[in-house]
Scaffold this active site. Structure first.
Site, PDB file in Angstrom:
ATOM      1  N   GLU A  45      24.942 -21.323  60.533  1.00  0.00           N
ATOM      2  CA  GLU A  45      26.183 -20.987  59.286  1.00  0.00           C
ATOM      3  C   GLU A  45      26.694 -19.272  59.246  1.00  0.00           C
ATOM      4  O   GLU A  45      25.518 -18.989  59.215  1.00  0.00           O
ATOM      5  CB  GLU A  45      25.902 -21.719  58.337  1.00  0.00           C
ATOM      6  CG  GLU A  45      28.070 -21.581  57.468  1.00  0.00           C
ATOM      7  CD  GLU A  45      27.691 -22.313  55.948  1.00  0.00           C
ATOM      8  OE1 GLU A  45      28.948 -22.762  55.494  1.00  0.00           O
ATOM      9  OE2 GLU A  45      26.625 -22.700  56.063  1.00  0.00           O
ATOM     10  N   LYS A 114      35.918 -23.429  57.038  1.00  0.00           N
ATOM     11  CA  LYS A 114      35.486 -24.532  56.188  1.00  0.00           C
ATOM     12  C   LYS A 114      36.211 -25.389  55.121  1.00  0.00           C
ATOM     13  O   LYS A 114      36.806 -24.514  54.954  1.00  0.00           O
ATOM     14  CB  LYS A 114      33.655 -23.917  55.274  1.00  0.00           C
ATOM     15  CG  LYS A 114      32.676 -24.972  55.044  1.00  0.00           C
ATOM     16  CD  LYS A 114      32.052 -23.676  54.681  1.00  0.00           C
ATOM     17  CE  LYS A 114      30.800 -25.051  54.320  1.00  0.00           C
ATOM     18  NZ  LYS A 114      29.660 -24.342  53.146  1.00  0.00           N
ATOM     19  N   CYS A 150      28.378 -27.301  58.049  1.00  0.00           N
ATOM     20  CA  CYS A 150      27.716 -27.541  56.725  1.00  0.00           C
ATOM     21  C   CYS A 150      28.251 -28.595  55.750  1.00  0.00           C
ATOM     22  O   CYS A 150      28.203 -29.908  56.134  1.00  0.00           O
ATOM     23  CB  CYS A 150      27.538 -25.980  55.681  1.00  0.00           C
ATOM     24  SG  CYS A 150      25.435 -25.729  55.248  1.00  0.00           S
TER      25      CYS A 150
END
Length: 552
Positions: A45, A114, A150
């Protein structure tokens, strides 16, 4: 459409803000993976910027540099080599996102943002990023890939959405900081998503130190039935290539190398070593300096420093007072000899006499108390800071979490310094780590094999040696009791009645609670240090200094 694919896991150590350097690290990983026949490489990430970028990511110039870094990586894929999946901050339609990008054929083939932004503990992504929509799968060589980033994996919704849209494999780039519970927790979370979706999961985490955070890597592939088909070693950079085949029930990962899971003590020790090494090297310090008192905390700090940097980069000084015991002088010298580091002796007695003379008039009629004890600590702090200024070495502080919790430390004295490897380590864990290091020498350490401190350093009663016959237990509860109560208060946020129900004395619990609250102003002025627990002081636990709440 292909029936076989090789996916490389690139467990990289980026440097936050060093966009050009991070791009070079990704390209080096690509070269290595290409030599192994990889078709696709998954990097961590925000690997282009480094993670976590905090408010640096709000600078337009930094945002532009990151975009240019992604575009450069995309151009490099025009050579026909493996494609890349990399993460970077990205401004889209005036909104700043935490993005991940599929790069191939010399261009950006797809971008996803994200969806779940963490906003707890050390994370405050909602402060700087805007969440993206639920991500659609991306296509690569006829294969539909899900790219949850994540935190997206920690919630069922993103993975379920990707599954519903036809994703066949979940590739998860991560910037997941270490704490001693985290490795098992990640496997459990990935296992839950695997159960829910039936999809294999490729989990790649960054490795390295960033200020107080340590990223342990520990990347893995979790296939159907929660089978671990590959696992990368923790705390080291590593490129691993996994082979995949399409079967009747979807894609399967062929068995690969599975690194052993580290014991709790080894993982904590390696986190301390990596955190200090990267803090020193990424900030350009030539080495570290510390006071070596003959006690257990400074002995462990010195051992970690030598294991991180090598004996030539560590310098120690013993600063005796009239209250320093012969045993402490002997033990400090013995520690330095076992570690192979330079050791100096600078007495603080002249400074003590000078301060007594300077303050004699204003202290007239007042008896001796902790003021004179703190003067000794501050004389040592001045000495160490002078050496740090003159020599250029960063000063390493040696206080542990038990002491910092209850304020058993002196502002502008033993709290002077730039970094602390014991900041999140309770005293009983200090004892355990010292015994572990004396008995173990895992690969990759820069220090000597064998014992690094005399047994007496571990077994003698801890003492600040600021007055005759002093021990820590004159002021504090026994450390096993203190650490147990502190763990209940700090990590678990328990009420007094709950702690007493565990067998602790109520008066002692109330006393420790009060000391913990009163010491908040000191902790605000403490140096950064390696995060080890679920709740380290600082970003994890932010309490007010002015605080009128009192437990009953």
């Amino acid at each position: 459409m292909t029936d076989k694919i090789k996916i490389a896991l690139a467990q990289i150590n980026p440097k936050l803000g060093d966009v050009a350097g991070n791009v070079a690290r990704v390209l080096a990983a690509r070269d290595e993976a290409a030599a192994g026949g990889a078709d696709l490489i998954l990097a961590p990430e925000l690997v282009v910027s480094g993670y976590p970028p905090e408010d640096l990511v709000l600078k337009p110039a930094f945002q532009d540099a990151c975009r240019q870094g992604v575009e450069r990586l995309a151009k490099e894929t025009a050579d026909g080599g493996p494609a890349l999946i990399v993460g970077s901050p990205w401004v889209e339609n005036g909104k700043l996102h935490n993005g991940t990008f599929l790069l191939g054929e010399g261009k950006i083939l797809a971008k996803r943002f994200k969806y779940e932004l963490p906003n707890y503990g050390v994370f405050d992504e909602k402060r700087v990023f805007v969440p993206g929509p639920l991500p659609e799968p991306v296509e690569f060589n006829g294969l539909k890939l899900g790219l949850p980033i994540c935190e997206d994996l920690w919630f069922a919704s993103t993975s379920a959405y990707l599954k519903g849209k036809g994703a066949e494999i979940l590739l998860v780039p991560n910037g997941s900081p270490y704490d001693h519970d985290k490795p098992n927790q990640r496997i459990e979370i990935a296992g839950a998503r695997q159960d829910e979706t039936g999809l294999p999961i490729v989990y790649v985490n960054q490795v390295g130190g960033q200020d107080e955070l340590v990223f342990d890597g520990d990347s893995f592939v979790l296939d159907r039935g929660k089978a671990i088909k590959a696992r990368l070693p923790a705390f080291v950079e590593k490129i691993a290539i996994t082979e995949w085949q399409r079967g009747n029930d979807g894609w399967l990962c062929l068995p690969g190398d599975v690194a052993p899971v580290l014991t709790s003590k080894e993982s904590i020790y390696r986190a301390m070593v990596l955190g200090l090494r990267d803090y020193v090297q990424k900030n350009g310090f030539p080495g570290v300096l510390l006071g070596l008192s003959g006690g257990i905390d400074s002995a462990l700090s010195a051992a970690v420093a030598v294991d991180a940097l090598g004996p030539d980069k560590v310098r120690a000084v013993m600063m005796p007072s009239p209250y320093t015991s012969r045993e402490s002088l002997e033990d400090a010298a013995a520690c330095a000899k076992l570690l192979g580091i330079r050791y100096d002796l600078v007495s603080i007695e002249p400074a003590m006499k000078a301060f007594e003379g300077m303050l004699e008039g204003v202290f007239a009629g007042k008896g001796r108390d902790t003021t004179e004890e703190n003067i000794q600590s501050r004389a040592r702090g001045v000495t160490l800071m002078a050496m740090s200024n003159k020599l250029g070495h960063m000063l390493l502080t040696t206080g542990n979490k038990s002491e910092m919790s209850v304020g058993y430390a002196t502002l502008y004295g033993d709290m002077c310094g730039g970094y602390s490897v014991l900041k999140d380590i309770y005293k009983m864990t200090v004892f355990a780590l010292c015994r572990w290091r004396n008995a173990h020498f895992p690969a990759g350490l820069a220090g000597p094999k064998g014992a690094v401190m005399p047994e007496r350093v571990i077994t003698k009663p801890p003492s600040a040696e600021l007055k005759p016959d002093q021990t820590d237990q004159d002021t504090l509860p026994p450390y096993d009791v203190l650490d147990g109560i502190l763990s209940c208060l700090v990590e678990e946020e328990m009420a007094v009645d709950q702690i007493v129900a565990k067998g602790y004395d109520r008066a002692t619990v109330l006393r420790v609670w009060r000391m913990l609250d009163l010491a908040e102003y000191k902790r605000r002025q403490a140096p950064p240090g390696v995060k080890i627990s679920r709740r380290a002081f600082g970003k994890d636990r932010r309490y007010p200094i002015t605080n009128g709440f009192r437990p009953q």
